[in-house]
Design an enzyme around this catalytic site. Structure first.
Site, PDB file in Angstrom:
ATOM      1  N   LYS A  20       0.844  -1.205   0.000  1.00 38.34           N
ATOM      2  CA  LYS A  20       0.000   0.000   0.000  1.00 38.34           C
ATOM      3  C   LYS A  20       0.879   1.255   0.000  1.00 38.34           C
ATOM      4  O   LYS A  20       0.641   2.185  -0.774  1.00 38.34           O
ATOM      5  CB  LYS A  20      -0.894  -0.011   1.253  1.00 38.34           C
ATOM      6  CG  LYS A  20      -1.585   1.298   1.547  1.00 38.34           C
ATOM      7  CD  LYS A  20      -2.460   1.210   2.776  1.00 38.34           C
ATOM      8  CE  LYS A  20      -1.808   1.626   4.067  1.00 38.34           C
ATOM      9  NZ  LYS A  20      -1.591   3.059   4.248  1.00 38.34           N
ATOM     10  N   ASN A  21       1.889   1.271   0.863  1.00 40.40           N
ATOM     11  CA  ASN A  21       2.684   2.483   1.010  1.00 40.40           C
ATOM     12  C   ASN A  21       3.633   2.742  -0.161  1.00 40.40           C
ATOM     13  O   ASN A  21       4.245   3.807  -0.249  1.00 40.40           O
ATOM     14  CB  ASN A  21       3.469   2.448   2.325  1.00 40.40           C
ATOM     15  CG  ASN A  21       2.540   2.620   3.521  1.00 40.40           C
ATOM     16  OD1 ASN A  21       1.355   2.881   3.357  1.00 40.40           O
ATOM     17  ND2 ASN A  21       3.081   2.459   4.720  1.00 40.40           N
ATOM     18  N   CYS A  32      -5.312   7.731  10.045  1.00 38.84           N
ATOM     19  CA  CYS A  32      -5.416   7.056  11.336  1.00 38.84           C
ATOM     20  C   CYS A  32      -5.332   8.064  12.478  1.00 38.84           C
ATOM     21  O   CYS A  32      -4.636   9.066  12.377  1.00 38.84           O
ATOM     22  CB  CYS A  32      -4.272   6.055  11.470  1.00 38.84           C
ATOM     23  SG  CYS A  32      -4.437   4.669  10.360  1.00 38.84           S
ATOM     24  N   ARG A  87       0.198  14.361  13.256  1.00 34.88           N
ATOM     25  CA  ARG A  87       0.658  14.230  11.875  1.00 34.88           C
ATOM     26  C   ARG A  87       0.616  15.540  11.086  1.00 34.88           C
ATOM     27  O   ARG A  87      -0.117  15.672  10.104  1.00 34.88           O
ATOM     28  CB  ARG A  87      -0.137  13.138  11.156  1.00 34.88           C
ATOM     29  CG  ARG A  87      -0.068  11.817  11.885  1.00 34.88           C
ATOM     30  CD  ARG A  87      -0.729  10.712  11.143  1.00 34.88           C
ATOM     31  NE  ARG A  87       0.152  10.072  10.182  1.00 34.88           N
ATOM     32  CZ  ARG A  87      -0.151   8.937   9.531  1.00 34.88           C
ATOM     33  NH1 ARG A  87      -1.306   8.378   9.734  1.00 34.88           N
ATOM     34  NH2 ARG A  87       0.682   8.414   8.678  1.00 34.88           N
ATOM     35  N   ASP A 122       4.374   0.579  11.985  1.00 38.88           N
ATOM     36  CA  ASP A 122       3.144  -0.083  11.513  1.00 38.88           C
ATOM     37  C   ASP A 122       3.043  -1.531  12.005  1.00 38.88           C
ATOM     38  O   ASP A 122       1.962  -2.113  12.003  1.00 38.88           O
ATOM     39  CB  ASP A 122       3.073  -0.058   9.980  1.00 38.88           C
ATOM     40  CG  ASP A 122       2.715   1.329   9.459  1.00 38.88           C
ATOM     41  OD1 ASP A 122       2.391   2.211  10.282  1.00 38.88           O
ATOM     42  OD2 ASP A 122       2.771   1.535   8.228  1.00 38.88           O
ATOM     43  N   ARG A 162      -8.796  -0.673   4.910  1.00 33.35           N
ATOM     44  CA  ARG A 162      -7.964   0.362   4.268  1.00 33.35           C
ATOM     45  C   ARG A 162      -6.627  -0.217   3.795  1.00 33.35           C
ATOM     46  O   ARG A 162      -6.038   0.294   2.838  1.00 33.35           O
ATOM     47  CB  ARG A 162      -7.670   1.497   5.263  1.00 33.35           C
ATOM     48  CG  ARG A 162      -8.815   2.448   5.503  1.00 33.35           C
ATOM     49  CD  ARG A 162      -8.332   3.643   6.306  1.00 33.35           C
ATOM     50  NE  ARG A 162      -7.026   4.073   5.844  1.00 33.35           N
ATOM     51  CZ  ARG A 162      -6.087   4.596   6.614  1.00 33.35           C
ATOM     52  NH1 ARG A 162      -6.285   4.760   7.892  1.00 33.35           N
ATOM     53  NH2 ARG A 162      -4.925   4.959   6.103  1.00 33.35           N
TER      54      ARG A 162
HETATM   55  C1  UD1 Z   1       4.135   6.762   6.316  1.00 35.81           C
HETATM   56  C2  UD1 Z   1       3.289   5.538   6.087  1.00 35.81           C
HETATM   57  C3  UD1 Z   1       2.708   5.033   7.412  1.00 35.81           C
HETATM   58  C4  UD1 Z   1       3.824   4.827   8.433  1.00 35.81           C
HETATM   59  C5  UD1 Z   1       4.705   6.072   8.552  1.00 35.81           C
HETATM   60  C6  UD1 Z   1       5.919   5.866   9.430  1.00 35.81           C
HETATM   61  C7  UD1 Z   1       2.434   5.901   3.844  1.00 35.81           C
HETATM   62  C8  UD1 Z   1       1.273   6.179   2.982  1.00 35.81           C
HETATM   63  N1  UD1 Z   1       2.218   5.894   5.173  1.00 35.81           N
HETATM   64  O1  UD1 Z   1       3.277   7.776   6.842  1.00 35.81           O
HETATM   65  O2  UD1 Z   1       2.039   3.796   7.165  1.00 35.81           O
HETATM   66  O3  UD1 Z   1       3.252   4.564   9.704  1.00 35.81           O
HETATM   67  O4  UD1 Z   1       5.172   6.468   7.252  1.00 35.81           O
HETATM   68  O5  UD1 Z   1       6.677   4.803   8.976  1.00 35.81           O
HETATM   69  O6  UD1 Z   1       3.528   5.659   3.373  1.00 35.81           O
HETATM   70  N2  UD1 Z   1       5.831  14.501  10.857  1.00 35.81           N
HETATM   71  C9  UD1 Z   1       5.865  15.835  11.209  1.00 35.81           C
HETATM   72  N3  UD1 Z   1       5.780  16.756  10.210  1.00 35.81           N
HETATM   73  C10 UD1 Z   1       5.679  16.407   8.897  1.00 35.81           C
HETATM   74  C11 UD1 Z   1       5.649  15.048   8.550  1.00 35.81           C
HETATM   75  C12 UD1 Z   1       5.729  14.108   9.548  1.00 35.81           C
HETATM   76  O7  UD1 Z   1       5.959  16.179  12.387  1.00 35.81           O
HETATM   77  O8  UD1 Z   1       5.614  17.309   8.049  1.00 35.81           O
HETATM   78  C13 UD1 Z   1       5.896  13.475  11.929  1.00 35.81           C
HETATM   79  C14 UD1 Z   1       4.609  12.661  11.999  1.00 35.81           C
HETATM   80  O9  UD1 Z   1       3.612  13.323  12.757  1.00 35.81           O
HETATM   81  C15 UD1 Z   1       5.102  11.374  12.653  1.00 35.81           C
HETATM   82  C16 UD1 Z   1       6.519  11.227  12.094  1.00 35.81           C
HETATM   83  O10 UD1 Z   1       6.895  12.520  11.600  1.00 35.81           O
HETATM   84  O11 UD1 Z   1       5.153  11.550  14.056  1.00 35.81           O
HETATM   85  C17 UD1 Z   1       6.634  10.226  10.961  1.00 35.81           C
HETATM   86  O12 UD1 Z   1       5.715  10.558   9.945  1.00 35.81           O
HETATM   87  P1  UD1 Z   1       5.960  10.212   8.412  1.00 35.81           P
HETATM   88  O13 UD1 Z   1       7.222   9.443   8.253  1.00 35.81           O
HETATM   89  O14 UD1 Z   1       5.776  11.458   7.638  1.00 35.81           O
HETATM   90  O15 UD1 Z   1       4.725   9.248   8.132  1.00 35.81           O
HETATM   91  P2  UD1 Z   1       3.772   9.293   6.867  1.00 35.81           P
HETATM   92  O16 UD1 Z   1       4.549   9.561   5.649  1.00 35.81           O
HETATM   93  O17 UD1 Z   1       2.595  10.120   7.167  1.00 35.81           O
END
Ligand code: UD1
Length: 429
Positions: free
Chosen positions: A25-26, A118, A123, A314, A405
């Site tokens: 998915k990711n 989620c 986030r 995850d 999902r």
């Molecule tokens: C992706 C994955 C999700 C996985 C996560 C961490 C997809 C579609 N989803 O989510 O399944 O759980 O990586 O491996 O690929 N953060 C900030 N500011 C930002 C961006 C992120 O503070 O601008 C924080 C987030 O709140 C979180 C951490 O960084 O605490 C990691 O988030 P991130 O790696 O961005 O996860 P996603 O890309 O949303």
């Protein structure tokens, strides 16, 4: 999201059989968004039949792309023609964040409501927006709506304060068409990013360094069509391995290797759990022990989640589920998301011996009994289901929609390997 359906799970059965793994998915979600970067056709093969993927297709169609679901192949054709998303989907789907990078790069503007997904943490999108600003976009965030616009993106050096997976992917997709060279520093190194770069490179992008913390991109004028097969879903694979660890039996997972699920296997390692890898598939066997209601014996372990190559957040709910069947005390520390223990409160309702102190959970085997649990997020729902599979008697996991999902035909696939599981509608009074 309503809790309209639940999984009724009669735990205690051993699991035997073959499982076909499909594209992660990711990996698939950002690849579909990348299809907007060219007028030509981009084909993403081996996509899973899950709601996040079908919803992503609807988002792409909304901004003007032609999206064809051709069995497991999804064909995206045509560049985006508008940057404003009106659809309700963007609010419930975190992956609408991928629209930021591609729409800025192609349409020059994007307006979207802060993505949902989620309920595992705040986030924010600050790392994405900071990076886009460095590429020359003007970004504003007001009342939960993000608005970015740019006449032309120009390559830049971008240091991310955290190796965010989504921000790395977004900035990659924004910079492939930017003028000049972009250097992304402190990038996420997840295998799904390497898979996305494979597609972008096939489309004609000039990228080096994926899989390391520094990625360099030389902008090109335009990109062309391509066909790609994403990597298999290591989280889905890990979920089956978790269920096997708890229930015992023997499973063959086709399409994935030992190395892809290395850290998960480490967490499940004990003398009853054996894994063989022939390069194309992974065979895992878990022997049952009489003294635990004939479940497989679990050893306690310490897990700290973190950016790849650290333990995948995850997988954390599934590991927690497995460790509820272990004698010793396991210590699970969640460092990625600030609110990712809701499943543990549900497991506690059914007798799990869990103590939570801020970001750390201490888990050991309690007197477990069947009962009702409520899933509040996708992976939490999978963890609760694995937990229920290990308890004799019927448990219910409410919130099947969350699981849908990210898991294809969850109950059918688990039923096929011997689990007593069915999907039921919630009866309205
Ligand atoms: C992706 C994955 C999700 C996985 C996560 C961490 C997809 C579609 N989803 O989510 O399944 O759980 O990586 O491996 O690929 N953060 C900030 N500011 C930002 C961006 C992120 O503070 O601008 C924080 C987030 O709140 C979180 C951490 O960084 O605490 C990691 O988030 P991130 O790696 O961005 O996860 P996603 O890309 O949303």
């Amino acid at each position: 999201m309503p809790l309209e359906e639940y999984f009724a799970i009669n735990g205690g059965n051993e699991l035997f059989g073959k499982v076909e793994l499909h594209g992660a998915k990711n990996a698939v979600l950002p690849m579909l968004a990348a299809g907007l970067l060219t007028k030509e056709e981009v084909v993403v093969k081996d996509c899973p039949y899950i709601t996040d993927v079908s919803n992503m297709g609807r988002l792409l169609a909304e901004v003007g792309a032609n999206v064809l679901f051709d069995g497991r192949n999804i064909r995206v054709r045509g560049q985006a023609c508008k940057g404003a998303l009106s659809h309700e989907l963007e609010k419930v789907m975190r992956s609408s964040m991928f629209m930021l990078g591609v729409l800025i790069a192609t349409v020059g503007e994007v307006k979207l409501s802060l993505p949902g997904g989620c309920k595992i943490g705040a986030r924010p999108l600050d790392i994405h927006l900071d990076g886009l600003s460095k590429l020359g976009a003007v970004c504003e965030e007001k009342d939960g709506v993000v608005f970015c616009h740019a006449k032309k993106l120009k390559g830049a050096k971008i240091l991310m304060r955290y190796p965010s997976v989504g921000a790395t992917e977004n900035l990659l997709m924004a910079s492939v068409l930017a003028e000049g060279k972009t250097t992304l520093v402190n990038c996420a190194r997840e295998p799904e990013i390497i898979s996305l770069v494979e597609l972008l490179r096939k489309m004609g992008a000039k990228i080096s360094g994926e899989g390391t913390s520094v990625i360099e991109i030389d902008g090109v004028k335009e990109l062309g069509g391509a066909t790609v097969k994403p990597i298999a879903d290591r989280i889905v694979a890990g979920t089956y391995l978790g269920a096997l660890a708890v229930c015992g039996g023997e499973l063959v997972l086709n399409g994935i290797g030992k190395n892809d699920v290395r850290s998960t296997l480490f967490a499940f390692q004990n003398r009853d759990f054996q894994v063989y890898d022939d390069g194309l598939s992974l065979r895992a066997r878990a022997t049952r022990r009489k003294r635990y209601d004939e479940l497989s014996e679990q050893l306690a372990c310490d897990v700290i989640t973190g950016p790849y190559p650290l333990f995948a957040t995850d997988m954390q709910p599934v590991v927690c589920a497995v460790k509820c069947f272990a004698d010793g005390v396991s210590r699970v520390k969640e460092t990625v998301f600030e609110n990712r223990f809701s499943h543990l409160f549900e497991m506690k309702k059914l007798g799990a011996d869990v103590v939570i102190d801020k970001d750390t959970a201490l888990i050991r085997r309690g007197d477990l009994y069947p009962g009702d649990m409520i899933a509040k997020d996708l992976r939490g729902g999978a963890g609760l289901s694995v937990f229920a599979m290990g308890i004799k008697g019927e448990s219910r996991v409410y919130g099947a929609k969350y699981v849908d999902r990210g898991y294809e035909n969850f109950e059918e696939n688990f039923k096929n390997i011997g689990c007593d599981i069915r999907r039921e509608p919630v009866k309205k009074c």
